[in-house]
Design a protein around this motif. Structure first.
Motif, PDB file in Angstrom:
ATOM      1  N   ASN A  98       0.719  -1.064  -0.045  1.00  0.00           N
ATOM      2  CA  ASN A  98       0.137  -0.101   0.200  1.00  0.00           C
ATOM      3  C   ASN A  98       0.968   1.320  -0.038  1.00  0.00           C
ATOM      4  O   ASN A  98       1.462   1.585   1.126  1.00  0.00           O
ATOM      5  CB  ASN A  98      -0.788  -0.072   1.339  1.00  0.00           C
ATOM      6  CG  ASN A  98      -1.858   0.997   1.164  1.00  0.00           C
ATOM      7  OD1 ASN A  98      -1.727   2.236   0.622  1.00  0.00           O
ATOM      8  ND2 ASN A  98      -3.459   0.874   1.753  1.00  0.00           N
ATOM      9  N   LEU A  99       0.896   1.927  -0.982  1.00  0.00           N
ATOM     10  CA  LEU A  99       1.758   3.233  -1.351  1.00  0.00           C
ATOM     11  C   LEU A  99       1.101   4.199  -0.446  1.00  0.00           C
ATOM     12  O   LEU A  99       2.055   5.318  -0.453  1.00  0.00           O
ATOM     13  CB  LEU A  99       1.915   3.321  -2.826  1.00  0.00           C
ATOM     14  CG  LEU A  99       2.667   2.313  -3.729  1.00  0.00           C
ATOM     15  CD1 LEU A  99       2.594   2.911  -4.975  1.00  0.00           C
ATOM     16  CD2 LEU A  99       3.891   1.944  -3.136  1.00  0.00           C
ATOM     17  N   GLU A 100       0.097   4.207   0.345  1.00  0.00           N
ATOM     18  CA  GLU A 100      -0.413   5.499   1.015  1.00  0.00           C
ATOM     19  C   GLU A 100      -0.012   5.391   2.390  1.00  0.00           C
ATOM     20  O   GLU A 100      -0.095   6.181   3.131  1.00  0.00           O
ATOM     21  CB  GLU A 100      -1.867   5.412   0.857  1.00  0.00           C
ATOM     22  CG  GLU A 100      -2.309   5.972  -0.687  1.00  0.00           C
ATOM     23  CD  GLU A 100      -3.862   6.136  -0.785  1.00  0.00           C
ATOM     24  OE1 GLU A 100      -4.579   5.689   0.262  1.00  0.00           O
ATOM     25  OE2 GLU A 100      -4.284   6.794  -1.497  1.00  0.00           O
ATOM     26  N   THR A 101       0.450   4.061   2.912  1.00  0.00           N
ATOM     27  CA  THR A 101       0.884   3.898   4.406  1.00  0.00           C
ATOM     28  C   THR A 101       1.877   4.978   4.591  1.00  0.00           C
ATOM     29  O   THR A 101       1.651   5.578   5.874  1.00  0.00           O
ATOM     30  CB  THR A 101       1.223   2.470   4.427  1.00  0.00           C
ATOM     31  OG1 THR A 101       0.040   1.548   4.203  1.00  0.00           O
ATOM     32  CG2 THR A 101       1.779   2.127   5.950  1.00  0.00           C
ATOM     33  N   PRO A 102       2.879   5.099   3.882  1.00  0.00           N
ATOM     34  CA  PRO A 102       3.954   6.018   4.489  1.00  0.00           C
ATOM     35  C   PRO A 102       3.495   7.518   4.460  1.00  0.00           C
ATOM     36  O   PRO A 102       3.618   8.315   5.360  1.00  0.00           O
ATOM     37  CB  PRO A 102       5.192   5.953   3.438  1.00  0.00           C
ATOM     38  CG  PRO A 102       4.948   4.920   2.577  1.00  0.00           C
ATOM     39  CD  PRO A 102       3.465   4.392   2.721  1.00  0.00           C
ATOM     40  N   ASP A 103       2.648   7.630   3.657  1.00  0.00           N
ATOM     41  CA  ASP A 103       1.975   8.947   3.566  1.00  0.00           C
ATOM     42  C   ASP A 103       0.920   9.199   4.857  1.00  0.00           C
ATOM     43  O   ASP A 103       1.036  10.342   5.597  1.00  0.00           O
ATOM     44  CB  ASP A 103       1.000   9.470   2.259  1.00  0.00           C
ATOM     45  CG  ASP A 103       1.789   9.330   0.911  1.00  0.00           C
ATOM     46  OD1 ASP A 103       3.211   9.866   1.124  1.00  0.00           O
ATOM     47  OD2 ASP A 103       1.445   9.120   0.079  1.00  0.00           O
ATOM     48  N   ALA A 104       0.315   8.446   5.183  1.00  0.00           N
ATOM     49  CA  ALA A 104      -0.652   8.385   6.202  1.00  0.00           C
ATOM     50  C   ALA A 104       0.249   8.561   7.661  1.00  0.00           C
ATOM     51  O   ALA A 104      -0.010   9.225   8.441  1.00  0.00           O
ATOM     52  CB  ALA A 104      -1.373   7.144   6.309  1.00  0.00           C
ATOM     53  N   ALA A 105       1.468   7.752   7.608  1.00  0.00           N
ATOM     54  CA  ALA A 105       2.587   7.810   8.776  1.00  0.00           C
ATOM     55  C   ALA A 105       2.740   9.310   9.004  1.00  0.00           C
ATOM     56  O   ALA A 105       2.981   9.498  10.054  1.00  0.00           O
ATOM     57  CB  ALA A 105       3.287   6.828   8.816  1.00  0.00           C
ATOM     58  N   VAL A 106       2.988   9.774   8.026  1.00  0.00           N
ATOM     59  CA  VAL A 106       3.604  11.319   8.099  1.00  0.00           C
ATOM     60  C   VAL A 106       2.345  12.454   8.557  1.00  0.00           C
ATOM     61  O   VAL A 106       2.568  13.282   9.086  1.00  0.00           O
ATOM     62  CB  VAL A 106       4.230  11.755   6.803  1.00  0.00           C
ATOM     63  CG1 VAL A 106       4.487  13.244   6.701  1.00  0.00           C
ATOM     64  CG2 VAL A 106       5.600  10.878   6.634  1.00  0.00           C
ATOM     65  N   ILE A 107       1.204  12.190   7.817  1.00  0.00           N
ATOM     66  CA  ILE A 107       0.179  13.048   7.997  1.00  0.00           C
ATOM     67  C   ILE A 107      -0.404  12.967   9.450  1.00  0.00           C
ATOM     68  O   ILE A 107      -1.035  13.965  10.017  1.00  0.00           O
ATOM     69  CB  ILE A 107      -1.248  12.594   6.851  1.00  0.00           C
ATOM     70  CG1 ILE A 107      -0.740  13.058   5.495  1.00  0.00           C
ATOM     71  CG2 ILE A 107      -2.330  13.324   7.585  1.00  0.00           C
ATOM     72  CD1 ILE A 107      -1.504  12.465   4.460  1.00  0.00           C
ATOM     73  N   LEU A 108      -0.351  11.649  10.132  1.00  0.00           N
ATOM     74  CA  LEU A 108      -1.057  11.714  11.483  1.00  0.00           C
ATOM     75  C   LEU A 108      -0.578  12.525  12.549  1.00  0.00           C
ATOM     76  O   LEU A 108      -1.394  13.187  13.179  1.00  0.00           O
ATOM     77  CB  LEU A 108      -1.141  10.112  12.058  1.00  0.00           C
ATOM     78  CG  LEU A 108      -1.980   9.998  13.436  1.00  0.00           C
ATOM     79  CD1 LEU A 108      -3.048  10.250  13.337  1.00  0.00           C
ATOM     80  CD2 LEU A 108      -1.869   8.368  13.424  1.00  0.00           C
ATOM     81  N   PRO A 109       0.750  12.514  12.669  1.00  0.00           N
ATOM     82  CA  PRO A 109       1.175  13.527  13.837  1.00  0.00           C
ATOM     83  C   PRO A 109       1.112  14.905  13.383  1.00  0.00           C
ATOM     84  O   PRO A 109       0.549  15.898  14.080  1.00  0.00           O
ATOM     85  CB  PRO A 109       2.564  13.174  13.478  1.00  0.00           C
ATOM     86  CG  PRO A 109       2.898  11.970  13.255  1.00  0.00           C
ATOM     87  CD  PRO A 109       1.837  11.708  12.179  1.00  0.00           C
ATOM     88  N   GLU A 110       0.787  15.291  12.273  1.00  0.00           N
ATOM     89  CA  GLU A 110       0.716  16.774  11.644  1.00  0.00           C
ATOM     90  C   GLU A 110      -0.965  16.877  11.996  1.00  0.00           C
ATOM     91  O   GLU A 110      -1.340  18.270  12.442  1.00  0.00           O
ATOM     92  CB  GLU A 110       0.823  17.052  10.281  1.00  0.00           C
ATOM     93  CG  GLU A 110       2.405  16.686   9.751  1.00  0.00           C
ATOM     94  CD  GLU A 110       3.181  17.921  10.485  1.00  0.00           C
ATOM     95  OE1 GLU A 110       2.652  18.872  10.681  1.00  0.00           O
ATOM     96  OE2 GLU A 110       4.450  17.564  11.058  1.00  0.00           O
ATOM     97  N   LEU A 111      -1.703  16.014  11.853  1.00  0.00           N
ATOM     98  CA  LEU A 111      -3.289  16.103  12.174  1.00  0.00           C
ATOM     99  C   LEU A 111      -3.498  16.314  13.658  1.00  0.00           C
ATOM    100  O   LEU A 111      -4.175  17.371  14.072  1.00  0.00           O
ATOM    101  CB  LEU A 111      -4.113  14.888  11.747  1.00  0.00           C
ATOM    102  CG  LEU A 111      -4.264  14.768  10.232  1.00  0.00           C
ATOM    103  CD1 LEU A 111      -4.978  13.569  10.041  1.00  0.00           C
ATOM    104  CD2 LEU A 111      -5.037  15.931   9.779  1.00  0.00           C
ATOM    105  N   ARG A 112      -2.671  15.546  14.535  1.00  0.00           N
ATOM    106  CA  ARG A 112      -2.682  15.947  16.039  1.00  0.00           C
ATOM    107  C   ARG A 112      -2.382  17.125  16.336  1.00  0.00           C
ATOM    108  O   ARG A 112      -2.987  17.709  17.326  1.00  0.00           O
ATOM    109  CB  ARG A 112      -1.835  14.529  16.753  1.00  0.00           C
ATOM    110  CG  ARG A 112      -2.028  14.804  18.260  1.00  0.00           C
ATOM    111  CD  ARG A 112      -1.617  13.423  18.782  1.00  0.00           C
ATOM    112  NE  ARG A 112      -1.887  13.466  19.969  1.00  0.00           N
ATOM    113  CZ  ARG A 112      -0.924  13.708  21.096  1.00  0.00           C
ATOM    114  NH1 ARG A 112       0.228  13.723  20.862  1.00  0.00           N
ATOM    115  NH2 ARG A 112      -1.385  13.749  22.210  1.00  0.00           N
ATOM    116  N   ILE A 113      -1.154  17.792  15.805  1.00  0.00           N
ATOM    117  CA  ILE A 113      -0.834  19.286  16.057  1.00  0.00           C
ATOM    118  C   ILE A 113      -1.838  20.080  15.497  1.00  0.00           C
ATOM    119  O   ILE A 113      -2.303  21.087  16.150  1.00  0.00           O
ATOM    120  CB  ILE A 113       0.695  19.412  15.293  1.00  0.00           C
ATOM    121  CG1 ILE A 113       1.612  18.626  15.930  1.00  0.00           C
ATOM    122  CG2 ILE A 113       0.750  21.055  15.442  1.00  0.00           C
ATOM    123  CD1 ILE A 113       3.086  18.545  15.340  1.00  0.00           C
TER     124      ILE A 113
END
Length: 139
Positions: A60-75
């Motif tokens: 799943n090529l979106e997995t790394p993107d999601a792993a970067v997005i999640l901490p940014e969403l939390r902030i």
């Protein structure tokens, strides 16, 4: 003078977590929920929670993107929710139970109640619109 060449993290073997998912656990201290007892304890704690279901990082090529997005969403949401990573051992059963069948997915809970999910990668504005709606639910 030789310059170091940037080499992006390689895709993991099938079933192994992607290095950016591992980073969430190692550097951001997101718990890895590998059994339903740990999942229950995490989601039943007071407050709002986001579970990250990464899926297969090798396929799943979106997995790394999601792993970067999640901490940014939390902030962006001023730490209105805490985060955890769902382990492979319970991922399939959790996806089936919540009907969040596509990965990567962010599953939201409040005080043990499932609120809903955002599946696959979305535009930033979509996250900004959908997350407040999910967090506003009473469950």
């Amino acid at each position: 003078m030789r310059h170091a060449r940037y080499c992006p993290p390689s895709a993991p073997a099938s079933g192994a977590p992607h290095p950016l998912v591992t980073r969430l656990i190692a550097e951001f201290d997101y718990p890895l929920l590998d059994d339903f007892e740990a999942l229950r304890a995490f989601t039943e704690a007071p407050g709002a929670h986001c579970l990250f279901i990464p899926g297969d990082g090798a396929r799943n090529l979106e997995t790394p993107d999601a792993a970067v997005i999640l901490p940014e969403l939390r902030i962006a949401f001023q730490r209105a929710f805490d985060c955890a990573v769902v382990g492979n051992s319970i991922e399939t059963r959790l996806r089936e139970a919540t009907r969040a069948l596509k990965t990567p997915a962010f599953l939201f809970y409040r005080d043990g109640v499932y609120l809903g999910a955002i599946e696959k990668i979305r535009d930033w504005d979509d996250y900004l619109a959908r997350i407040p709606h999910l967090l506003a639910q009473k469950g």
